[in-house]
Design a protein around this motif. Sequence first.
Motif, PDB file in Angstrom:
ATOM      1  N   TRP A 259      -2.420   8.114   3.909  1.00 11.33           N
ATOM      2  CA  TRP A 259      -2.455   7.245   4.969  1.00 11.33           C
ATOM      3  C   TRP A 259      -3.870   6.458   4.908  1.00 11.33           C
ATOM      4  O   TRP A 259      -3.684   5.083   5.126  1.00 11.33           O
ATOM      5  N   TYR A 260      -4.854   7.193   4.706  1.00 13.50           N
ATOM      6  CA  TYR A 260      -5.988   6.299   4.403  1.00 13.50           C
ATOM      7  C   TYR A 260      -5.942   5.054   3.302  1.00 13.50           C
ATOM      8  O   TYR A 260      -6.593   3.957   3.618  1.00 13.50           O
ATOM      9  N   ILE A 261      -5.462   5.621   2.316  1.00 12.96           N
ATOM     10  CA  ILE A 261      -5.576   4.619   1.185  1.00 12.96           C
ATOM     11  C   ILE A 261      -4.566   3.500   1.608  1.00 12.96           C
ATOM     12  O   ILE A 261      -4.834   2.294   1.442  1.00 12.96           O
ATOM     13  N   LYS A 267      -5.996  -3.219   5.307  1.00 11.53           N
ATOM     14  CA  LYS A 267      -6.850  -3.974   5.930  1.00 11.53           C
ATOM     15  C   LYS A 267      -7.272  -4.867   4.889  1.00 11.53           C
ATOM     16  O   LYS A 267      -7.819  -6.107   5.316  1.00 11.53           O
ATOM     17  N   LYS A 268      -7.507  -4.535   3.758  1.00 13.98           N
ATOM     18  CA  LYS A 268      -8.148  -5.696   2.714  1.00 13.98           C
ATOM     19  C   LYS A 268      -7.035  -6.503   2.684  1.00 13.98           C
ATOM     20  O   LYS A 268      -7.663  -7.934   2.404  1.00 13.98           O
ATOM     21  N   VAL A 273      -6.090 -12.369   3.360  1.00 12.72           N
ATOM     22  CA  VAL A 273      -5.230 -13.539   4.012  1.00 12.72           C
ATOM     23  C   VAL A 273      -5.929 -14.524   4.938  1.00 12.72           C
ATOM     24  O   VAL A 273      -5.857 -15.566   5.032  1.00 12.72           O
ATOM     25  N   LYS A 274      -6.671 -13.856   5.694  1.00 15.43           N
ATOM     26  CA  LYS A 274      -7.476 -14.449   6.881  1.00 15.43           C
ATOM     27  C   LYS A 274      -8.489 -15.540   6.147  1.00 15.43           C
ATOM     28  O   LYS A 274      -8.727 -16.597   6.705  1.00 15.43           O
TER      29      LYS A 274
END
Length: 327
Positions: A259-261, A267-268, A273-274
């Motif tokens: 889940w963390y990966i 998130k990355k 994209v942002k």
Amino acid sequence: MKLSVLSIAVLYSLLGSLHSITVSVPLSTINVTNGGNAVLPCTFTTNQPTTNLNIQWSFVSQTTDQTVIFSFQIYYYQAGQSTIPQNYHGRVIVPPSPNTTRNASITITNVSPADSGTYYCEVHNMPDSLGQTEGRVILNVLEKPSKPFCAIHGTVESGHLVTLTCHTEQGSPTPTYSWTKVEQGKSRSLRAAINTQTGVLQIGNLSQFEFGTYQCNASNVVGYDICTVNLNEELSDGVIAGAVIGALLASALIIFIVWYILHSLRKKQYKAVKVAAGTEMQVKSQSGNTAKFDSMHGSEENSQATASAAPTEAAESQGGEEKEPVV
């Protein structure tokens, strides 16, 4: 004329032989494998016409301790007519002409262990009233032992009593049992107490040297079959519970890591994209400002050029209109 005692005895003997019958069964025991055909022999002798010949075969099923389970008739012959019970139709083959051949033998086809028991052949032929009128033959239907079932009873830990059991459902005669320990592909005899009739093996004060694979052999005169069990030290309840909890924690840890990966990757990707979107907007903005600046600068230059050109054109206009001198 008076007859002596000896003469009377001889006369009675001769008269008796004229009205007697003798039944013979040459084999007292017959062994047949399961699914085979059993020939039950029975012959008779008589000096009288066989017009009133009567033949009867009866079957008595018995246990090993000779307790009678049931008894019934399987063949009856009288005055040339044969009668066979419904459950034996197609299985009992009778002699074609017993009244002339003096043969009362029968054949039972496709025998099973349920056919094992004692068979009685009775022959009567009036006016025969003396002699041997009955013969008996025992039929044993032999069957290979079925696959035995092995089980372990007791606590499989050092110092405890462990019992190994072995049992097969089918087999005739009744199978006997033996246990061996398998080591490196070879069977080794045991010193433990073994009941060959019940298949029970007891191992008292279990030690590390007695852990391993055990094999039971169920056998009779027809064949044998085997089963095996692995006698290995059992884990205690606490160890089992700890192993279960450890497995659950390990699973939870793996799920959290996955889940963390995935969360980090998402998130990355979102940041990338942002940033890309912001860069694109900045580039577009800069491009717009540059175009505006160029447009304004160009207009100013055009204005200055126009302003510079105006005096010149005025001077040229004045020069062109220069008056001639007066003489």
